[in-house]
Design a protein around this motif. Structure first.
Motif, PDB file in Angstrom:
ATOM      1  N   SER A   1      -0.537   8.748  -3.208  1.00 23.69           N
ATOM      2  CA  SER A   1       0.683   9.608  -2.767  1.00 23.69           C
ATOM      3  C   SER A   1       1.895   8.713  -2.554  1.00 23.69           C
ATOM      4  CB  SER A   1      -0.137  10.180  -1.367  1.00 23.69           C
ATOM      5  OG  SER A   1      -0.227   9.283  -0.332  1.00 23.69           O
ATOM      6  N   SER A   2       1.913   7.545  -2.579  1.00 23.77           N
ATOM      7  CA  SER A   2       2.875   6.602  -2.105  1.00 23.77           C
ATOM      8  C   SER A   2       3.412   5.651  -3.379  1.00 23.77           C
ATOM      9  CB  SER A   2       2.481   5.803  -0.971  1.00 23.77           C
ATOM     10  OG  SER A   2       2.023   6.429   0.129  1.00 23.77           O
TER      11      SER A   2
ATOM     12  N   ALA B   1      -0.839   0.572  -4.368  1.00 23.86           N
ATOM     13  CA  ALA B   1      -0.695   1.496  -3.390  1.00 23.86           C
ATOM     14  C   ALA B   1      -1.573   2.733  -3.573  1.00 23.86           C
ATOM     15  CB  ALA B   1       0.858   2.084  -3.449  1.00 23.86           C
ATOM     16  N   HIS B   2      -1.610   3.483  -2.275  1.00 19.50           N
ATOM     17  CA  HIS B   2      -2.360   4.876  -2.419  1.00 19.50           C
ATOM     18  C   HIS B   2      -1.678   5.773  -3.441  1.00 19.50           C
ATOM     19  CE1 HIS B   2      -3.330   8.847  -0.719  1.00 19.50           C
ATOM     20  NE2 HIS B   2      -4.378   8.206  -0.332  1.00 19.50           N
TER      21      HIS B   2
ATOM     22  N   HIS C   1       6.706   5.573   1.427  1.00 20.17           N
ATOM     23  CA  HIS C   1       6.429   6.838   1.936  1.00 20.17           C
ATOM     24  C   HIS C   1       7.163   7.325   3.150  1.00 20.17           C
ATOM     25  CE1 HIS C   1       3.653  10.175   3.460  1.00 20.17           C
ATOM     26  NE2 HIS C   1       3.442  10.586   2.206  1.00 20.17           N
TER      27      HIS C   1
ATOM     28  N   ASN D   1       0.904  -1.196  -0.153  1.00 17.74           N
ATOM     29  CA  ASN D   1       0.004   0.049   0.119  1.00 17.74           C
ATOM     30  C   ASN D   1       0.933   1.378   0.072  1.00 17.74           C
ATOM     31  OD1 ASN D   1       0.836   0.733   2.666  1.00 17.74           O
ATOM     32  ND2 ASN D   1      -0.799  -0.591   3.449  1.00 17.74           N
TER      33      ASN D   1
ATOM     34  N   ARG E   1       3.070   2.490   2.211  1.00 17.92           N
ATOM     35  CA  ARG E   1       3.271   3.243   3.598  1.00 17.92           C
ATOM     36  C   ARG E   1       4.762   3.075   3.745  1.00 17.92           C
ATOM     37  NH1 ARG E   1      -1.715   0.873   5.861  1.00 17.92           N
ATOM     38  NH2 ARG E   1      -0.415  -1.140   6.399  1.00 17.92           N
TER      39      ARG E   1
END
Length: 159
Positions: A67-68, A64-65, A44, A39, A41
């Protein structure tokens, strides 16, 4: 221990180890390799700990999200066991691998190839951080931060 408590313990250990070693990694030459984006994290977090450092990420697919997700040139898709081999000899400063499944039989298979791959990706003195044990003659196991049990997450240095 519940699966939730187990997850929290593992993530705390992961974070504490990365926080401990990244100041030293920042002084070293070499790429940072993330085996398993998931994901995003940890990727990031590594970007925050090592600003401006090139981090190359490997995974089967992107989940992943937004932003990541790394830039396209730093994202390698496919079977990690195969795609990461192209980077053998790159002399990475840090290899992080959180690709365990929680199923002993599947993780036992990963343990047959992951330690050797990581040892061949790292520079001498480079760090390996993993959610699964890394038993290899070129990887010296180091103690985790005192806040974590010794078998919760694994820290090694390439000798």
């Amino acid at each position: 221990m519940s699966r939730l408590d187990n997850f929290i313990s593992r993530m705390t250990a992961q974070r504490d180890i990365l926080n401990q070693i990244c100041p030293e990694v920042a002084k070293m030459e070499g790429l940072v390799l993330e085996l398993g984006l998931g994901n995003g994290r940890t990727f990031h977090h590594l970007r925050e700990l090592l600003p401006g450092r090139r981090i190359v990420v490997f995974d089967r697919e992107v989940g992943a999200h937004a932003s990541s997700i790394p830039e396209a040139e730093n994202l390698v898709l496919g079977e990690i066991r195969e795609t990461a081999r192209r980077f053998i000899g790159i002399d990475a400063a840090l290899v992080h691998a959180d690709i365990g499944t929680g199923y002993d039989d599947r993780d036992a298979v990963t343990a047959t190839w992951l330690p050797d791959l990581i040892a061949r990706l790292l520079r001498v003195g480079g760090f390996a951080v993993s959610g699964t044990p890394l038993d290899h003659p070129l990887l010296q196991r180091l103690p985790p931060p005192t806040s974590e049990p010794a078998d919760r997450y694994f820290l090694c240095r390439r000798v």
